[in-house]
Design a protein around this motif. Structure first.
Motif, PDB file in Angstrom:
ATOM      1  N   LEU A 179     -10.563  39.680  91.166  1.00 58.55           N
ATOM      2  CA  LEU A 179     -11.217  38.058  91.479  1.00 58.55           C
ATOM      3  C   LEU A 179     -11.983  38.229  92.610  1.00 58.55           C
ATOM      4  N   ALA A 180     -11.739  38.765  93.769  1.00 60.65           N
ATOM      5  CA  ALA A 180     -12.699  38.991  94.965  1.00 60.65           C
ATOM      6  C   ALA A 180     -13.907  39.759  94.602  1.00 60.65           C
ATOM      7  N   GLY A 181     -14.167  40.597  93.458  1.00 65.73           N
ATOM      8  CA  GLY A 181     -15.213  41.187  93.026  1.00 65.73           C
ATOM      9  C   GLY A 181     -14.947  42.614  93.302  1.00 65.73           C
ATOM     10  N   ALA A 182     -13.880  43.137  93.908  1.00 70.25           N
ATOM     11  CA  ALA A 182     -13.888  44.512  94.329  1.00 70.25           C
ATOM     12  C   ALA A 182     -13.057  44.998  93.179  1.00 70.25           C
ATOM     13  N   THR A 183     -12.776  46.418  93.594  1.00 75.16           N
ATOM     14  CA  THR A 183     -11.844  47.125  92.614  1.00 75.16           C
ATOM     15  C   THR A 183     -10.483  47.746  93.119  1.00 75.16           C
ATOM     16  N   PRO A 184      -9.468  47.008  92.119  1.00 80.32           N
ATOM     17  CA  PRO A 184      -8.044  47.520  92.747  1.00 80.32           C
ATOM     18  C   PRO A 184      -7.944  48.808  92.571  1.00 80.32           C
ATOM     19  N   VAL A 185      -7.629  49.888  93.536  1.00 79.29           N
ATOM     20  CA  VAL A 185      -7.076  51.194  92.992  1.00 79.29           C
ATOM     21  C   VAL A 185      -5.708  51.619  93.277  1.00 79.29           C
ATOM     22  N   PHE A 186      -5.040  51.890  91.916  1.00 80.55           N
ATOM     23  CA  PHE A 186      -3.723  51.697  91.818  1.00 80.55           C
ATOM     24  C   PHE A 186      -3.093  52.958  92.462  1.00 80.55           C
ATOM     25  N   ALA A 187      -2.012  52.947  93.416  1.00 79.34           N
ATOM     26  CA  ALA A 187      -1.617  54.109  93.922  1.00 79.34           C
ATOM     27  C   ALA A 187       0.186  54.114  93.617  1.00 79.34           C
ATOM     28  N   ASP A 188       0.598  54.996  93.612  1.00 78.30           N
ATOM     29  CA  ASP A 188       2.249  55.317  93.218  1.00 78.30           C
ATOM     30  C   ASP A 188       3.013  54.714  94.192  1.00 78.30           C
ATOM     31  N   ILE A 189       4.359  54.398  93.920  1.00 82.98           N
ATOM     32  CA  ILE A 189       5.420  53.907  94.879  1.00 82.98           C
ATOM     33  C   ILE A 189       6.355  54.994  95.299  1.00 82.98           C
ATOM     34  N   GLU A 190       7.120  54.742  96.230  1.00 78.27           N
ATOM     35  CA  GLU A 190       8.201  55.782  96.735  1.00 78.27           C
ATOM     36  C   GLU A 190       9.256  55.258  95.917  1.00 78.27           C
ATOM     37  N   PRO A 191      10.307  56.031  95.679  1.00 80.02           N
ATOM     38  CA  PRO A 191      11.456  55.791  94.739  1.00 80.02           C
ATOM     39  C   PRO A 191      12.455  54.760  95.186  1.00 80.02           C
ATOM     40  N   ASP A 192      12.594  54.776  96.705  1.00 78.31           N
ATOM     41  CA  ASP A 192      13.818  54.162  97.197  1.00 78.31           C
ATOM     42  C   ASP A 192      13.466  52.666  97.282  1.00 78.31           C
ATOM     43  N   TYR A 193      12.614  52.262  97.791  1.00 76.63           N
ATOM     44  CA  TYR A 193      12.331  50.781  98.031  1.00 76.63           C
ATOM     45  C   TYR A 193      11.143  50.265  97.149  1.00 76.63           C
ATOM     46  N   PHE A 194      10.672  51.180  95.955  1.00 71.96           N
ATOM     47  CA  PHE A 194       9.764  50.467  95.321  1.00 71.96           C
ATOM     48  C   PHE A 194       8.416  50.005  95.914  1.00 71.96           C
ATOM     49  N   CYS A 195       8.198  50.287  96.961  1.00 74.52           N
ATOM     50  CA  CYS A 195       6.999  49.923  97.626  1.00 74.52           C
ATOM     51  C   CYS A 195       6.096  50.980  97.745  1.00 74.52           C
ATOM     52  N   LEU A 196       4.526  50.679  98.148  1.00 75.04           N
ATOM     53  CA  LEU A 196       3.679  51.947  98.032  1.00 75.04           C
ATOM     54  C   LEU A 196       4.048  53.076  98.915  1.00 75.04           C
ATOM     55  N   ASP A 197       3.716  54.265  98.369  1.00 75.11           N
ATOM     56  CA  ASP A 197       4.010  55.491  98.804  1.00 75.11           C
ATOM     57  C   ASP A 197       2.844  55.767  99.850  1.00 75.11           C
TER      58      ASP A 197
END
Ligand SMILES: *Cc1c(COP(=O)(O)O)cnc(C)c1O
Length: 358
Positions: A89-107
């Motif tokens: 919505l800000a006009g930019a491109t989201p680049v999707f990255a994987d998570i780490e398995p323990d806490y489900f947050c960005l790796d």
């Protein structure tokens, strides 16, 4: 049926709404200002700007931070769609990255690998109320000259090394939707240590105006009403007790659940358990959810489809931990209204269904 989530609206919230309605001033006004001042207690030292949703908080924050067309922002795919949506919505491109398995947050390793010459920032999500690995993400951001924008929609009061989420990035964005740890009905809050950014969000939420009819920039109407702020103020006073109750409920589940992977907490982190999310390794997740419901225990799957695979994005990228989490997670009730007998029923039911091999 024990519900998966249960917003608590008490007499204080009802009295607060009535007080505002009777004042005759219901649009953004003194209640919003007071709510912003009081919310700063939750994110020490931050300036807070209230808006009409968590999505708006992310969206206004990104625009105020200067994110624009041609820019890339690295986001997790394993989150609510609003994270990636706000970047788009800000006009930019989201680049999707994987998570780490323990806490489900960005790796952090996956983030580093996703950086290109167009990357301007990283948007970690403190998913389920557990802080993302801000230490490593900060190291990467500083080394590569990138900003950090925090999606703290699920993490009111969560801490890493004694520091509150929402105070690590250029800005943080909180949601005040009814199922979140506290609510204003609908609402969001931008938190920032940068007074210029705060001022820009104030402009953006109000058609670009500070002085009436002297619009400085092209803006939105994403204001919060005083009615919603009054609800939020009443909730804010109860948040610490509710968080303690969520943590106590989680501790009981940690100690008593069998046959499922309970959510670990990083040594330096305080988890505020927006969700209590288990993994069913190799299990039949949908069957598990169905059998739990038969026993009167509600649960939720957040999120069954990773953002990059939604029809709104359909981006071809391989994120194995994201795929595994989307297939394995189930969130059990952990909300503060649970009674001891609810907790015992949840444990009995989960253990029975898990050991039956569902
Ligand atoms: C709820 C949520 C949002 C959006 O908040 P709204 O108030 O519903 O607009 C953004 N990100 C995450 C991770 C959320 O859970």
């Amino acid at each position: 049926m024990i519900p998966a989530a249960a917003p608590i609206i008490g007499q204080e919230e009802q009295d607060a709404v009535l007080r505002v309605l009777q004042s005759g001033m219901i649009a953004q006004g003194p209640e919003v200002s007071a709510f912003e001042t009081e919310f700063a207690d939750l994110v020490a030292g931050a300036e807070c700007v209230a808006v009409n949703s968590g999505t708006s908080a992310l969206h206004m924050g990104l625009i105020a931070a200067g994110v624009q067309a041609g820019d890339e922002v690295i986001v997790p795919s394993f989150t609510f769609a609003a994270t990636g949506n706000s970047v788009a919505l800000a006009g930019a491109t989201p680049v999707f990255a994987d998570i780490e398995p323990d806490y489900f947050c960005l790796d952090p390793g996956a983030v580093e690998a996703a950086i290109t010459e167009r990357t301007v920032g990283i948007m970690p999500v403190h998913l389920y109320g557990h802080p993302a690995n801000m230490t490593e993400l900060r190291r990467i951001a500083d080394a590569r000259g990138l900003a950090i924008y925090e999606d703290a929609a699920q993490a009111h009061g969560a801490e890493l090394d004694g520091k509150r989420v929402g105070s690590f990035g250029t800005f943080g964005a909180f949601s005040l939707y009814p199922t979140k740890n506290m609510t204003s009905g609908e609402g969001g809050m931008v938190t920032t240590g940068d007074p210029q950014l705060a001022r820009m969000v104030r402009l953006l939420r109000n058609q670009g105006m500070e002085k009436r009819y002297e619009n400085e920039v092209v803006g939105f109407n994403t204001r919060m009403t005083d009615v919603h702020a009054a609800i939020g103020r009443a909730q804010l006073r109860k948040l610490a007790d509710w968080t303690a109750k969520r943590q106590a409920n989680a501790k009981f589940l940690d100690e008593n659940l069998r046959g499922v992977v309970v959510p670990p907490v990083a040594d330096n982190a305080t988890h505020v358990y927006h969700q209590y999310t288990i993994r069913l390794v190799g299990g039949q997740r949908d069957e598990f959810v169905r059998q739990l419901a038969d026993k009167g225990v509600g649960s939720g799957v957040y999120y069954p489809i990773p953002t990059h695979q939604l029809p709104s994005f359909e981006i071809d990228v391989d994120l194995p931990e994201t795929a595994r989490a989307a297939a394995e997670v189930v969130s059990l009730p952990v909300h503060p209204s649970l009674t001891q007998s609810d907790l015992e029923k949840i444990v009995e039911s989960v253990n029975a269904v898990a050991t039956a091999g569902a």
